[in-house]
Design an enzyme around this catalytic site. Structure first.
Site, short mmCIF file in Angstrom:
data_model
loop_
_atom_site.label_atom_id
_atom_site.label_comp_id
_atom_site.label_asym_id
_atom_site.label_seq_id
_atom_site.Cartn_x
_atom_site.Cartn_y
_atom_site.Cartn_z
CB SER A 68 -71.92 -57.01 -28.74
OG SER A 68 -71.86 -56.34 -29.97
N1 SAH Z 1 -69.56 -52.62 -30.71
C1 SAH Z 1 -70.87 -52.40 -30.09
C2 SAH Z 1 -71.99 -53.02 -30.88
C3 SAH Z 1 -72.18 -52.30 -32.12
S1 SAH Z 1 -73.72 -52.61 -32.97
C4 SAH Z 1 -70.87 -52.92 -28.67
O1 SAH Z 1 -69.82 -52.98 -28.06
O2 SAH Z 1 -71.92 -53.23 -28.11
C5 SAH Z 1 -73.10 -52.25 -34.59
C6 SAH Z 1 -72.76 -50.82 -34.85
O3 SAH Z 1 -72.20 -50.76 -36.15
C7 SAH Z 1 -73.95 -49.88 -34.85
O4 SAH Z 1 -73.74 -48.82 -33.98
C8 SAH Z 1 -74.03 -49.41 -36.30
O5 SAH Z 1 -74.47 -48.07 -36.45
C9 SAH Z 1 -72.58 -49.55 -36.75
N2 SAH Z 1 -72.38 -49.65 -38.19
C10 SAH Z 1 -73.14 -50.31 -39.10
N3 SAH Z 1 -72.61 -50.18 -40.33
C11 SAH Z 1 -71.48 -49.41 -40.20
C12 SAH Z 1 -70.50 -48.92 -41.10
N4 SAH Z 1 -70.56 -49.16 -42.43
N5 SAH Z 1 -69.49 -48.18 -40.61
C13 SAH Z 1 -69.40 -47.91 -39.29
N6 SAH Z 1 -70.30 -48.33 -38.38
C14 SAH Z 1 -71.34 -49.08 -38.82
#
Ligand code: SAH
Length: 217
Positions: A68
């Site tokens: 992010s």
């Molecule tokens: N928090 C991260 C960014 C995450 S990107 C950071 O600090 O940079 C979003 C993440 O959510 C991805 O890894 C994706 O695999 C996960 N994701 C998507 N749908 C999800 C779900 N239903 N349950 C858990 N994780 C999920």
């Protein structure tokens, strides 16, 4: 000088530039700014991209996912940590950057990721950094983590089209849910606070997240 040391050195100035930018954009909480200053974001991404680690931008981390944007991480952390929450649920661990920023500011983080390889790497990184108040789960965040509910705060870092009901149900009284909601490309960041039977919504701003996807992989 090792390559890692090298990026560490260059990053001192670029990190300060990032902090100034976040302040200019309205991030006020000194503890949050300190976390962004001190968490080595370049260790959460591929080495090939690490020269861009202190730009205020989201970057790819593989498997179609992203790390992010620092501004959004700071904004969500600020919105979620008012009142020093004890128990925090995070959905979408990804590379673990948001987890690392958040964990020292709260009692305990319960974090869920649907892609096992990302979760395993994030777990390793946080252990290396000595962050030990995080529990990891490979699972579908749509269901939350009922065994550990209620939570004082819930942060969702992928976007559902509507607010998942299970997450509202797992909020403690006065607990807050911070999440992007909406279709791909036009999501709004919301904070929803539970007050008795009411859920009070505040709009924080427009954001762009990868979608929250059902099921695990
Ligand atoms: N928090 C991260 C960014 C995450 S990107 C950071 O600090 O940079 C979003 C993440 O959510 C991805 O890894 C994706 O695999 C996960 N994701 C998507 N749908 C999800 C779900 N239903 N349950 C858990 N994780 C999920």
């Amino acid at each position: 000088m090792t390559p890692q040391h090298g990026i560490g050195m260059t990053s001192l100035r670029t990190r300060e530039r990032l902090i100034q930018r976040l302040k200019d954009q309205g991030i006020r909480d000194a503890r949050v700014l300190d976390r962004i200053r001190n968490v080595p974001r370049h260790l959460f991404m591929d080495e090939a991209l690490s020269t861009r680690a202190y730009e205020d931008t989201a970057l790819p981390i593989g498997l179609g996912q992203t790390i992010s944007q620092p501004y959004v991480v700071a904004r969500m952390t600020e919105a979620a940590t008012i009142g020093a929450p004890k128990r925090v649920l995070e959905i979408g661990t990804g590379c673990g950057y948001q987890t690392a920023v958040l964990a020292p500011l709260v009692g305990h983080v319960y974090t869920i990721e649907r892609l096992a390889p990302l979760l395993d790497k994030a777990r390793e990184r946080l252990a290396t950094m000595g962050i030990d108040n995080v529990s990891f789960r490979h699972g579908d965040g749509y269901a939350g983590w009922p065994e550990e509910a209620p939570f004082d705060a819930i942060i969702v870092t992928a976007a559902p089209e509507v607010i998942p009901k299970a997450l509202l149900e797992q909020l403690a009284e006065n607990g807050r849910l911070v999440l992007p909601v909406g279709p791909d490309g036009s999501q709004e960041l919301l904070r929803v606070t539970r007050r008795g039977k009411e859920y009070v919504r505040e709009r924080i701003g427009f954001v762009s997240f990868v979608p929250l996807v059902s099921g695990v992989a």
